[in-house]
Motif scaffolding. Structure first.
Motif, PDB file in Angstrom:
ATOM      1  N   TYR A 133      -1.006   4.488  -1.004  1.00 39.73           N
ATOM      2  CA  TYR A 133      -0.470   5.705  -0.409  1.00 39.73           C
ATOM      3  C   TYR A 133       0.885   5.961  -1.056  1.00 39.73           C
ATOM      4  O   TYR A 133       1.872   5.311  -0.737  1.00 39.73           O
ATOM      5  CB  TYR A 133      -0.389   5.560   1.103  1.00 39.73           C
ATOM      6  N   VAL A 134       0.867   6.875  -2.006  1.00 36.26           N
ATOM      7  CA  VAL A 134       2.011   7.049  -2.890  1.00 36.26           C
ATOM      8  C   VAL A 134       2.805   8.299  -2.520  1.00 36.26           C
ATOM      9  O   VAL A 134       2.229   9.333  -2.206  1.00 36.26           O
ATOM     10  CB  VAL A 134       1.525   7.154  -4.351  1.00 36.26           C
ATOM     11  N   THR A 135       4.118   8.164  -2.536  1.00 38.77           N
ATOM     12  CA  THR A 135       4.995   9.317  -2.396  1.00 38.77           C
ATOM     13  C   THR A 135       5.658   9.536  -3.748  1.00 38.77           C
ATOM     14  O   THR A 135       6.156   8.585  -4.341  1.00 38.77           O
ATOM     15  CB  THR A 135       6.090   9.037  -1.351  1.00 38.77           C
ATOM     16  N   THR A 158       2.154  11.461   2.847  1.00 37.02           N
ATOM     17  CA  THR A 158       2.966  11.150   1.670  1.00 37.02           C
ATOM     18  C   THR A 158       3.373  12.385   0.869  1.00 37.02           C
ATOM     19  O   THR A 158       3.992  12.265  -0.171  1.00 37.02           O
ATOM     20  CB  THR A 158       2.192  10.216   0.728  1.00 37.02           C
ATOM     21  N   GLY A 159       2.969  13.560   1.350  1.00 39.54           N
ATOM     22  CA  GLY A 159       3.287  14.776   0.594  1.00 39.54           C
ATOM     23  C   GLY A 159       4.775  15.082   0.605  1.00 39.54           C
ATOM     24  O   GLY A 159       5.540  14.529   1.386  1.00 39.54           O
ATOM     25  N   GLU A 186       0.801  -1.223   0.000  1.00 41.10           N
ATOM     26  CA  GLU A 186       0.000   0.000   0.000  1.00 41.10           C
ATOM     27  C   GLU A 186       0.830   1.269   0.000  1.00 41.10           C
ATOM     28  O   GLU A 186       0.382   2.304  -0.459  1.00 41.10           O
ATOM     29  CB  GLU A 186      -0.932   0.000   1.210  1.00 41.10           C
ATOM     30  N   GLU A 187       2.019   1.174   0.563  1.00 38.17           N
ATOM     31  CA  GLU A 187       2.863   2.371   0.582  1.00 38.17           C
ATOM     32  C   GLU A 187       3.870   2.278  -0.541  1.00 38.17           C
ATOM     33  O   GLU A 187       4.690   1.368  -0.562  1.00 38.17           O
ATOM     34  CB  GLU A 187       3.596   2.495   1.912  1.00 38.17           C
ATOM     35  N   PHE A 214      -5.182  14.581   4.926  1.00 39.01           N
ATOM     36  CA  PHE A 214      -4.732  13.248   4.519  1.00 39.01           C
ATOM     37  C   PHE A 214      -5.030  12.222   5.612  1.00 39.01           C
ATOM     38  O   PHE A 214      -5.559  11.146   5.354  1.00 39.01           O
ATOM     39  CB  PHE A 214      -3.231  13.308   4.225  1.00 39.01           C
ATOM     40  N   ARG A 228      -0.663   5.548   7.951  1.00 38.55           N
ATOM     41  CA  ARG A 228       0.601   5.786   7.260  1.00 38.55           C
ATOM     42  C   ARG A 228       0.986   7.244   7.395  1.00 38.55           C
ATOM     43  O   ARG A 228       0.143   8.103   7.525  1.00 38.55           O
ATOM     44  CB  ARG A 228       0.468   5.438   5.789  1.00 38.55           C
TER      45      ARG A 228
END
Lengths: 469, 331
Positions: free
Chosen positions: A78-80, B112-113, A48-49, B86, B109
Motif C-alpha cells: 500500500y504505497v503513498t 493512500t491517494g 506493507e505501507e 480502495f 490501511r
C-alpha cells in the motif's frame, strides 16, 4: 449461570476452530494450484505501507502507473507517492527513513555511497528509464548560436554540437560576463550530460575539488554550471539568471510552449539510450525488508512493461495520469509532446524521437554495472572523485550499489506467474552486468565499462590517470 | 442602549415615520457598501487580469478562478470515490491473503491517494489549532507570572523582545532538525512534518498572548487588589477570583492576534518545509506550471483569506462572550 457461560465459550471455540480449518484448507489448495518453485516464490512483504518520493518529471511514470494500475496492490503493498521539493531533500529523506524509497538520479545512490555529498549506503535494483533529457538555451543565445549552425531545407541540422555554442560563450567571456547554465544536481545525469556535450564542443564546464572543500564545480570553467530544481528551470532562465539548462521533461517542452527558449539537443543524441533515473532505497531498508524490495521491483517492472506495451500504445493514457496535479501536473499537450515519441525543438520544428522516453525495451529496467561505472567515470572526469581509482574499485563500487540479483528474482517471479515474457529480459544465468562496448556518443568515443581508466584517457578535457587538482 | 448605537452609527440618516422603512434605510449602507466594494474589486481584478500575460498564460480572472474552484470540488469527489474503491479492494485482498496465509492479521490501511484541496484545508486547520493551543498553554501562565511579579517580568522581557520579531522561516530549519533528532519512535502518533509545522506556529504565536496577558495582569484595578488583600485571599483564590477575571479581555486580545499570526506563519512554513497543508498545495501548483496553476493558486489564496477571517470572527465572539465589560467596543 457458570454452566451457561462455559457452553457459550465452548461454542465460540468450536466456531473459531472450524474457521481456522477452512482457512488452512483453502490456503493449501491455493498454494498447490499455483505451481511455483520455491526459488521463484517471493515471501510476503515485511512492510506493507510504504511511502515513495518523486520529483515532478515525466520519468517518474513507472511509480504513478504502478500505483494507478494497482500493480503495487497486487504485490500486497500500500504505497503513498509524495512529490519532493528537490533532489537533496528527496535523498536526505530516503537516508533518514522518512521515505521508503524514491525516484532518484542514477548518480545519487553512487554519489551517496562513495561519500560525495551526504554519505550513506544507498542501493538500487531497478533502473527507471533511458533517455528523456534535453538541453535548452534561451532565445537570445539561440539567435546567436543559429548563425553558426548548418541548415538543411531551412531547418537546422541535428544533432547540434556545442561547437556552435563556443563562439557565443567566448563572446560572453570576452565581455567579462559569466556564462551561467543550470543543471539539477551535482551528481545528476543532467550535470554529466551537459558537461559531456559542452566538453565535446571544446567548452570547459569546470572541475570539482571536494578534497579542497570546493563543491561548486567551477574551477577552470568557461561555462558556469549551478543547481536549480527542475520545475524552476524555465522561470530561472526567464529571469535571466541562467542562459540555458539541462533537465528532464516536461521542462524543455515547457520552454518551447512558453516561448522562452529553444531545446538544442536531447540526451538521446548525446549518448544513445543512456540510463537515466533509478529507484533507490537505503541499504539498511533493503536488508530489513528483502521481500518487500523484490515486490516493489516486480510492480515497477510491470509498470514499465505497461508503458512500452504495443509500441507505446498506452502512452496517451499515461500522459493523462501524469498531468494530474498530484503527479507531474503540467499541461497534457506539453507532456504528450515527448511522452508520445516526438520532440519539439524550435517552435514548429517537431521531430520524431520514438525513443525519447524508453521505460522497458532494450532492457531499460535492468541495473547494469556498466551504467553505474559510466557515472563513476564522469565523477572522476570532473573531479568529484578527486584521486585516481583502480578499475577494480569502479567494479566493486558498482556492485555495492547496483543490485541485479534482486531484479532477477523479481523478473523470474513475474515470469513464473505468467505476467512477463522471459524473452523481454536478459538471460539471467549468463548476464555479467556489463553491456558490450558502446560508441554511440556525440563525440564518437567508445565506452567499455570493464576498462574505466582506459576510457577516461580518451578525453581532452577532464581529469584522468593520476591527475589531482 | 442598542437604539443609541444604531443612531450613533449613522448620524446622517433622517428619522422616518415608518419604523420598518427607517430600519431598512439605516441598515442599507452596512449591507450595500461591502457589496459595492466587492463588485468594484471583482471588476478591477477582471480588467487587470486580462492585461497581464505570464509565461503560464493569462493571469486568472474571477471566472477562471470560479471554474477551478469547481474543478477542485470535482477532484475531491472523484478522490473520495477512489478511496471507497480502495477500501473495497483492500478487503478482498485481505480476505485472499488470509485464505492463503492464516497467520496473517488483516488490517485496514488508510487511503493512500494524494490529499485533495479540502484534505489540505483540514490539515492546515488542525495544525494551526494544535500549534496555537501549545502556544497558549505556555504563553498564558508565563504572561500571568510576568504580570504579577515585576522581577519575573524584568528577567523575561529581554527574551520576549529578542524572539518576538523573528520570522517563522528563520526558525524552520532549526525546528526541523530538532524535531527529527528528538522525535524518534517506531510508531509515531503524529508525523514529523506535522510536529514541525505545529511547533513553528507555536514559536511565532507565543508572543502576542504573552505580552497582552502580562499587560492585562499588571493593569488590574488597584481597588480590586486591595479587596483581595482585605479579604486575605489565598494566592490561588487571588488568581482565580481577581487576576483571571479582570485580565481576560486582554488575554483574549492576545489570543486573537496570536491565532492570526499563527495562520499566516503556517502557510509559509508548509510552503517552505513541504509539510502537508494549504501552503504545500500552493507550492505544488506553482511547481506544476500548468495553464490552470495560477487560477488554482488564486482559489487557495481566497480560501486562506476566508479561513483567516472566520478564525478571527470566532475568536472575537469568544472574546465578547467572556468579556465582563460588555459595553467596550471590540472590532
Amino acid at each position: 449461570m457458570t454452566g451457561l457461560k462455559t457452553t457459550s465459550i465452548l461454542k465460540r471455540l468450536r466456531i473459531a476452530s472450524v474457521g481456522v480449518c477452512t482457512a488452512l484448507a483453502v490456503s493449501l489448495a491455493s498454494v498447490s494450484s499455483v505451481a511455483l518453485s520455491k526459488e521463484q516464490q517471493v515471501g510476503w512483504p515485511e512492510k506493507e505501507e510504504l511511502k515513495f518520493g518523486f520529483i515532478k518529471l515525466t520519468d517518474m511514470a513507472p511509480l504513478a502507473i504502478a500505483y494507478e494500475k494497482g500493480f503495487f496492490e497486487d504485490e500486497g503493498l500500500y504505497v503513498t507517492l509524495e512529490a519532493q521539493a528537490n533532489w537533496k531533500v528527496l535523498l536526505d529523506r530516503v537516508i533518514d527513513g522518512q521515505l521508503d524509497g524514491a525516484h532518484m538520479l542514477a548518480g545519487q545512490p553512487l554519489g551517496a555511497t562513495i561519500g560525495f555529498g551526504t554519505e550513506s549506503h544507498v542501493v538500487t535494483a531497478f533502473s527507471m528509464d533511458l533517455n528523456g533529457n534535453g538541453i535548452t538555451v534561451s532565445n537570445e543565445i539561440w539567435d546567436k548560436m543559429k548563425a553558426h549552425i548548418p541548415t538543411e531545407n531551412g531547418k537546422p541540422v541535428h544533432p547540434i554540437k556545442a561547437d556552435y555554442l563556443k563562439p557565443v560563450v567566448e563572446e560572453y567571456q570576452n565581455a567579462g560576463k559569466p556564462f551561467n547554465m543550470g543543471m539539477v544536481f551535482p551528481v545528476s545525469t543532467h550535470n554529466y550530460e551537459l558537461r559531456y556535450w559542452l566538453a565535446a564542443g571544446g567548452i570547459h564546464p569546470g572541475y570539482y575539488a571536494p578534497h579542497k572543500g570546493d563543491t561548486a564545480g567551477q574551477i577552470d570553467a568557461q561555462a558556469l554550471l549551478s543547481v536549480t530544481p527542475p520545475p524552476q528551470m524555465p522561470a530561472t532562465m526567464e529571469a535571466g539568471t541562467i542562459y540555458g539548462y539541462c533537465v528532464g521533461e516536461p521542462w524543455n517542452q515547457q520552454a518551447v510552449f512558453k516561448g522562452i527558449g529553444v531545446p538544442v539537443i536531447t540526451d538521446y543524441e548525446i549518448w544513445k539510450n543512456n540510463p537515466e533515473k533509478v529507484f533507490g532505497v537505503s541499504q539498511g531498508w533493503a536488508e530489513k525488508y528483502p521481500n518487500t524490495h523484490i515486490r516493489v521491483v516486480k510492480a515497477l517492472i510491470r509498470a514499465a512493461m505497461w508503458l512500452d506495451e504495443n509500441n507505446n500504445a498506452n502512452r496517451p493514457e499515461a500522459v493523462k495520469i501524469l498531468s494530474k496535479s498530484t503527479y507531474v501536473g503540467a499541461d497534457e499537450n506539453v507532456l504528450a509532446n515527448s511522452m508520445t515519441g516526438t520532440f519539439e525543438y524550435e517552435k514548429g520544428d517537431k521531430r520524431e524521437v520514438p525513443d525519447f522516453n524508453v521505460f522497458f525495451r532494450y532492457n531499460a529496467t535492468y541495473p547494469y554495472y556498466s551504467d553505474a561505472i559510466w557515472y563513476l567515470t564522469q565523477m572522476r572526469r570532473w573531479g568529484q572523485i578527486s584521486e585516481a581509482k583502480s578499475d577494480d574499485w569502479y567494479k566493486e563500487t558498482a556492485k555495492k550499489v547496483y543490485k541485479p540479483e534482486i531484479y532477477a528474482k523479481a523478473a523470474l517471479a513475474l515470469i513464473a506467474e505468467g505476467k512477463a515474457n522471459p524473452a523481454d529480459f536478459p538471460e539471467f544465468t549468463t548476464e555479467t552486468g556489463f553491456k558490450p562496448p558502446q560508441s554511440e556518443f556525440i563525440d564518437g568515443v567508445t565506452y567499455d565499462g570493464s576498462k574505466p581508466n582506459e576510457y577516461l584517457q580518451q578525453f581532452d578535457i577532464g581529469l584522468k590517470g593520476e591527475t589531482v587538482l | 442602549m442598542s437604539k443609541m448605537t444604531t443612531i450613533l452609527r449613522i448620524p446622517s440618516a433622517t428619522p422616518s415615520s415608518n419604523p420598518v422603512l427607517s430600519r431598512i434605510v439605516q441598515s442599507t449602507p452596512a449591507l450595500l457598501l461591502p457589496i459595492i466594494g466587492l463588485l468594484l474589486f471583482l471588476a478591477i481584478w477582471n480588467g487587470v487580469a486580462k492585461s497581464i500575460d505570464t509565461s503560464l498564460g493569462q493571469f486568472p480572472g474571477p471566472a477562471q478562478v470560479l471554474e477551478q474552484a469547481g474543478a477542485l470540488v470535482d477532484e475531491h469527489a472523484a478522490q473520495r470515490e477512489k478511496a471507497d474503491a480502495f477500501y473495497e479492494r483492500q478487503e478482498t485482498r485481505n480476505a485472499a491473503r488470509v485464505a492463503q496465509d492464516p497467520s496473517y492479521v488483516p488490517k485496514i490501511r488508510e487511503f493512500t491517494g494524494a490529499p485533495t484541496f479540502f484534505d489540505q484545508i483540514w490539515t492546515s486547520l488542525y495544525t494551526v489549532m494544535v500549534g496555537f493551543f501549545i502556544a497558549s498553554v505556555v504563553a498564558v501562565p508565563v504572561g500571568i507570572l510576568c504580570g504579577l511579579s515585576k522581577s519575573a517580568y524584568t528577567a523575561i522581557n529581554p527574551l520576549i523582545q529578542l524572539f518576538k520579531p523573528v520570522s517563522p522561516l528563520a526558525w524552520l530549519p532549526l525546528v526541523t532538525m530538532v524535531v527529527s533528532a528528538l522525535y524518534v519512535s517506531d510508531e509515531p502518533a503524529f508525523s514529523k512534518s506535522f510536529v514541525t509545522s505545529a511547533f513553528t506556529v507555536s514559536l511565532c504565536c507565543l508572543w502576542p498572548t504573552l505580552i497582552n496577558t502580562a499587560v492585562g495582569v499588571s493593569n488590574i484595578d488597584k481597588d480590586l487588589l486591595n479587596v483581595s488583600k482585605v479579604l486575605r485571599l489565598t494566592p490561588f483564590a487571588h488568581l482565580t477570583k481577581i487576576v483571571l477575571p479582570s485580565s481576560i479581555p486582554m488575554i483574549f486580545t492576545g489570543l486573537r492576534l496570536s491565532l492570526g499570526i499563527g495562520w499566516m506563519v503556517l502557510i509559509a512554513a508548509e510552503m517552505l518545509a513541504q509539510n502537508p497543508g494549504l501552503g504545500k498545495f500552493v507550492w505544488d501548483e506553482f511547481q506544476n506550471g500548468s495553464s490552470e496553476s495560477l487560477a488554482r493558486i488564486m482559489v487557495a489564496v481566497l480560501t486562506i483569506g476566508a479561513i483567516g477571517f472566520v478564525l478571527d470572527r470566532l475568536m472575537l465572539s469568544i472574546q465578547r462572550a467572556v468579556s465582563w465589560d460588555k459595553s467596550s467596543v471590540l472590532r
